[in-house]
Structure formats: C-alpha cells, structure tokens
Design an enzyme around this catalytic site. Structure first.
Site, PDB file in Angstrom:
ATOM      1  N   SER A 155       0.825  -1.202   0.000  1.00 22.67           N
ATOM      2  CA  SER A 155       0.000   0.000   0.000  1.00 22.67           C
ATOM      3  C   SER A 155       0.863   1.258   0.000  1.00 22.67           C
ATOM      4  O   SER A 155       1.664   1.458  -0.902  1.00 22.67           O
ATOM      5  CB  SER A 155      -0.968  -0.036   1.183  1.00 22.67           C
TER       6      SER A 155
ATOM      7  N   ASP B 134      -1.991   6.421  -4.071  1.00 21.85           N
ATOM      8  CA  ASP B 134      -0.855   5.718  -3.478  1.00 21.85           C
ATOM      9  C   ASP B 134      -0.382   4.611  -4.425  1.00 21.85           C
ATOM     10  O   ASP B 134      -0.960   4.416  -5.496  1.00 21.85           O
ATOM     11  CB  ASP B 134      -1.221   5.183  -2.093  1.00 21.85           C
TER      12      ASP B 134
ATOM     13  N   ASP C  66      -0.593   1.409  -4.833  1.00 20.17           N
ATOM     14  CA  ASP C  66      -1.519   0.407  -5.380  1.00 20.17           C
ATOM     15  C   ASP C  66      -2.880   1.006  -5.718  1.00 20.17           C
ATOM     16  O   ASP C  66      -3.829   0.288  -6.026  1.00 20.17           O
ATOM     17  CB  ASP C  66      -1.662  -0.792  -4.451  1.00 20.17           C
TER      18      ASP C  66
ATOM     19  N   ASP D  34      -5.411   2.404  -4.219  1.00 20.89           N
ATOM     20  CA  ASP D  34      -6.677   2.210  -3.517  1.00 20.89           C
ATOM     21  C   ASP D  34      -7.014   3.411  -2.637  1.00 20.89           C
ATOM     22  O   ASP D  34      -8.156   3.559  -2.191  1.00 20.89           O
ATOM     23  CB  ASP D  34      -6.692   0.909  -2.710  1.00 20.89           C
TER      24      ASP D  34
END
Length: 557
Positions: A139, A294, A296, A298
């Site tokens: 993340s 960010d 990834d 999400d």
C-alpha cells in the site's frame, strides 16, 4: 523455536553465493529471524530482505503454499486465484513466484501481465469468478516494505476465519526452502491483460452521477494528477479521459512506476509532502484540483485551489462527507433502503448527512474489509449500497469492486468539483456550507510508537488501565468497549450491547459531543488515537481539539 533455529535453517539451506554472502552480513541481526511475519485478515506485510521475518522469495513461497492448501481444501482449484501486483521493488517477482507455487499444487491462476491497482484485482476476482485473489503490495508504506494481500471470491479482503485457516496450513510447513514450484509459462496460468482494464473501465461509467454535465463541460475542469510512482496512472488517466475530463495533466516526475519512490519521503497521499511536486505543476496550469493516488491506487488524496492561489489538502473525513452529500443530492429518488457505510473511527459529519437525507447509516470496525463484508451481507436484501468510506482516504462508490477504489473516487471527485465550479463555488466552499449546517468538525490522528522490547506489553497495560478507569477525564459521559461489546453510559450506568465483532478498541464520548478512540495495533507496539471535536465556529473547534489532544495525550507521557 528460537531465533537461532530460524537462523540455522537459513544457514543449512541451499542458497546462491549472493544470498549466502548476504546471510553472513546480517546473521547477527536477531530481529530478522524471530519467527515469521504475522498472517492476518490483511495478509502479510513487512520489510523486504533476507530472514524468516522478512518478505523474500522463500517467505512468499511459504504464504503462497499455505494459501494454495486452503484453496484446494475448500474446492477452489478449478475456480483458481487471480494475482496482481503494484510498482514496488520485487512485486513482479513475488507475483510470479506465487503463480509458480499455486500452479504446482494444481490450482488455476490468472496472472496480471503488468502492474495494476488493488481495486482492479478485486474486480478481476469477481469478473473471472475466481475462488480467491492475491495482490503483491504494501500500500502506502515506505519503499523497503512489501506484502501479500489476500481476497475472497467476493473480491473482499479475507475474513478472520479464512486467515486462521490459512495460518493453520502455514504452521504445517517445516521447510520453506523445499516448497515445490512449477516454472512459467505453464498451462494452468492464464495471463490477464488489457481486456480486464477495458472491462473495468466499462463498469466505471456507473460512478458518474451527472453524465450530461461531464459530457458538456468536462474539459473546463483543470486537473493535476500524480500516481506517486505507483500503479494508478493507466486506469485513472483513462477513466478521466474516457468520461469527458480531457484537461488533465500528469506530474511527469512521478508518472512512471518506481519502487524506490525517489521524489517523496513516503508515497502516501495522506502526507502533505507527497503533494509538493504536484502543487508546483498545478499552480502553473491553475488546476482546480490535484488528485494523488498511493502505489496500489486504492487510496486517493485531493487538494483544492483556494482564493489565495494555494492548494488545501482535504482530509479523508472531509472528502468522504463531500462525496456522500454529492451522491445523495444527485439522486432523483432517495429511499430509506439506501445505505452508507463507514467505520467507528470515521468522523460524524457523514452520518449527519445520511440522517438528513433519511438513509440508513451502518458503521463497521476499522478496515475496509468490514465494509466489503457488509456489502456482501446486503445482497439479496432490500438494502441498497450507495457509498462507503473510511477516514484513511479510502472510498467506494459502485460495488463492482469490494475494496476501497481510488480510480472510482478520482472520477467522482472530478465530477463533483466540476459541478460546484459551474455553481460558482469549489469543494472548499461546499465543505464550509456543510460545516455551517452541521457544525465545524475537526478530526486528528495521533500515533504512539514504543520501539523497545516491552513496548507491546506497555501498550496493552495502558489500554487496560483506561478500560478500568474510563472516567479519567471528568467530561467523559459514555464509553464504548469493542472488546467486551458494551456501551456504558457513565451518567446513568446503563449498559447496552454493541452489535459488532470484538476488537480491542475503546471510544470515549464527551459532554460537548467530542470523542476520541484508542486503537492499539495487534501486531506491533503502536497505538492510534483518533480525535473529533465539533463547534459552531472553526476557531472554537480548533481550540477544543488542541485542548482535548493535550489532556488525552498527557495520560501517555
């Protein structure tokens, strides 16, 4: 087993000369060999490097093998597992190793051919009807970290029960250096490519509330976007462009994937420093908003151009409340079956907006997996999910994904900003009007870290002390203990049940409608303290926040 046992296992393994040289260099670092990284409902996350307590080729194979045994035991071999990865260093390697281990167990695999956002993995699991999904990501953590995140067949992060079952298989693995793999390519591994992006983007059109507005005026909104060296660029840029937002400029220095994240201290849109380069570019083009995702993709961060020609970053609570109000205002009909979901540490403004519109407001424990579970529970009922969010920059508008989705949030935020621009105001102007209607809400998050060996014990002792003496501030009128599932009114002594799973969280309510919540980590000596104050003016809310923080944090000194 002692840490020396884990170290000896590495010493006795058949390692390459490079690995053996690295082992000799770090073998004195006890922490690297203190067991394995914890596997839970978020999967596994940690620093990359050599050792049992690190993310590396062998520990990835171990968790992939445990997942594979779980899939096989539950009849999921034919349905298979979808595997995606982000831009972090070694993510592509770890994804491939996962595919090799799973296919060696006879499990069908859908392997992404390039970096893709985490929400795209959730979508792919549902689209391919896979039994499970994996995304290799850490993340928004610093570059030294990576992780192995597991999803169920609904495209939602796995439940505690599934995590415990996978852990039982992990505990049976005695030699991580001899886990079988099946080299790629092989007949059990199907490559996932652009066709999945196209399917996702087709579903993304469901997010638009006012398509005519965007079709006619989308090019009038200036957008500056940064993927922060992550996986968001392709889907965010296509999502904006294909839905009418043509005036979007990328921050070129941060547009290409780079697992070192060289231009930021941390690739986290919750951090103000992550917006520095974007602000410079946005000012040149006089962009109305800045969007930042960010690694990834999400989580979404948003900054808005002010009257002073500066950019103000919205908090997760602020953007969530704005999106909810916009969604409800744009609906032709609002019913009592319409449902908004957020978490117990999310600010109260969204709940007040939901109440004003007469819709159902459901709260869950912290973590988007609980929001995803609630959406699944609603299927087949009259309840109609319309929005879910949490304070940590996570939002979901349309449930074709079952996790927070920055691509969806970016598109709807752009539409919302355009709508208010045509109305002669901005997101900040709308936020002020909400505050004037419901009170000025101020939120703050404080993290306490104890690095020494007994840090976790001290943290738990402090939580127990608070649990035993909930009235340590005279203004506290009620406390919710999510470990005992009880809400106690300290004035009347009345106790009511909390209908949520148990978690070691305490939430304290004050006479003036302020509150704070204490939430310790289950895996490391950290504790998050969430604060909220409400007042009729911004100045008074800020003053109340400073006073509350000072008095609560004094307890931890």
């Amino acid at each position: 087993m002692t840490w020396q046992n884990y170290l000896n296992a590495w010493k006795n393994a058949d390692l390459s000369d490079e690995w053996r040289s690295e082992l000799k260099r770090v073998e004195h670092e006890q922490e690297r060999f203190e067991g394995y990284l914890t596997f839970g409902t978020g999967g596994m996350r940690g620093k990359m490097g050599l050792g049992s307590n690190r993310i590396n080729l062998f520990t990835i194979r171990r968790v992939a093998s445990g997942l594979g045994e779980y899939v096989a035991a539950n009849g999921g071999k034919e349905k298979g597992v979808a595997i995606f990865y982000d831009s972090r260093n070694n993510s592509d390697v770890f994804a491939a190793e996962t595919a090799k281990v799973l296919s060696a167990l006879g499990i069908r695999v859908y392997l992404s051919d390039t970096i893709r956002p985490t929400p795209a993995l959730s979508f792919c699991v549902r689209e391919t009807k896979s039994f499970a999904g994996v995304v290799i990501t850490a993340s928004h953590n610093p570059s030294i970290y990576n992780g192995f995140k597991v999803y169920d067949e609904n495209g939602c992060q796995i439940t505690l029960g599934a995590a415990q079952e996978i852990t039982s298989y992990l505990n049976k693995i005695t030699d991580i250096f001899r886990i079988p793999v099946r080299e790629l390519p092989n007949l059990l591994v199907t490559t996932i490519g652009k066709e999945m992006d196209d399917a996702y983007l087709q579903a993304l059109t469901k997010v638009i509330s006012r398509p005519e507005l965007v079709a006619d005026y989308g090019n009038e909104l200036g957008i500056c976007y940064t993927p922060l060296h992550g996986a968001g660029k392709e889907l965010v840029m296509r999502g904006l462009a294909e839905n009418g937002f043509s005036n979007t400029l990328l921050v070129q220095e941060q547009s290409e994937p780079d697992g070192d994240f060289p231009t930021v201290v941390s690739p986290n849109p919750e951090e103000e420093n992550s917006f520095e380069l974007a602000k410079l570019q946005a000012q040149k083009m006089q962009a109305d908003i800045i969007l930042a995702t960010d690694p990834d993709a999400d989580r979404l961060g948003v900054a808005v151009l002010t009257n002073q020609n500066e950019y103000q970053i919205l908090t997760g609570n602020q953007l969530g409340a704005l999106l909810l109000d916009y969604i409800l205002s744009a609906k032709e009909f609002v019913t009592k079956e319409d449902t908004m979901i957020n978490t117990i540490v999310t600010g109260d403004l969204g709940g007040k907006i939901a109440s004003q519109f007469g819709i159902l407001h459901v709260q869950t424990l912290t973590g988007f997996k609980f929001i995803g579970e609630k959406i699944a529970e609603m299927e087949g009922t009259q309840a109609n999910f319309i929005f879910g969010y949490e304070e940590s920059y996570g939002y979901l508008i349309a449930p074709f994904v079952r996790d927070k989705d920055a691509v969806q949030a970016a598109l709807l935020t752009a539409e919302m900003a355009l709508f208010y621009k045509k109305e002669g105001t901005t997101l900040l102007g709308k936020l002020t009007s909400l505050y004037e209607q419901f009170g000025y809400h101020k939120e703050y998050l404080h993290t306490i870290t104890l690095e020494n060996n007994d840090g976790a014990a001290k943290m738990n002792q402090m939580i127990d002390n608070l649990r035993k003496a909930p009235h340590f501030l005279p203004e506290i009128v009620a406390v919710e203990d999510f470990l005992t599932s009880e809400r106690t009114n300290l004035l009347t002594k009345e106790i009511t049940n909390i209908e949520l799973p148990q978690e070691n969280v305490l939430k304290f309510y004050l006479k003036d409608k302020s509150w704070f919540a204490v939430r310790p980590s289950g895996t490391e000596p950290k504790c998050k303290i969430y604060f909220q104050t409400i007042a009729e003016t911004e100045e008074n809310s800020e003053k109340a926040m400073n006073d509350l923080k000072e008095r609560v944090l004094a307890v931890w000194d």
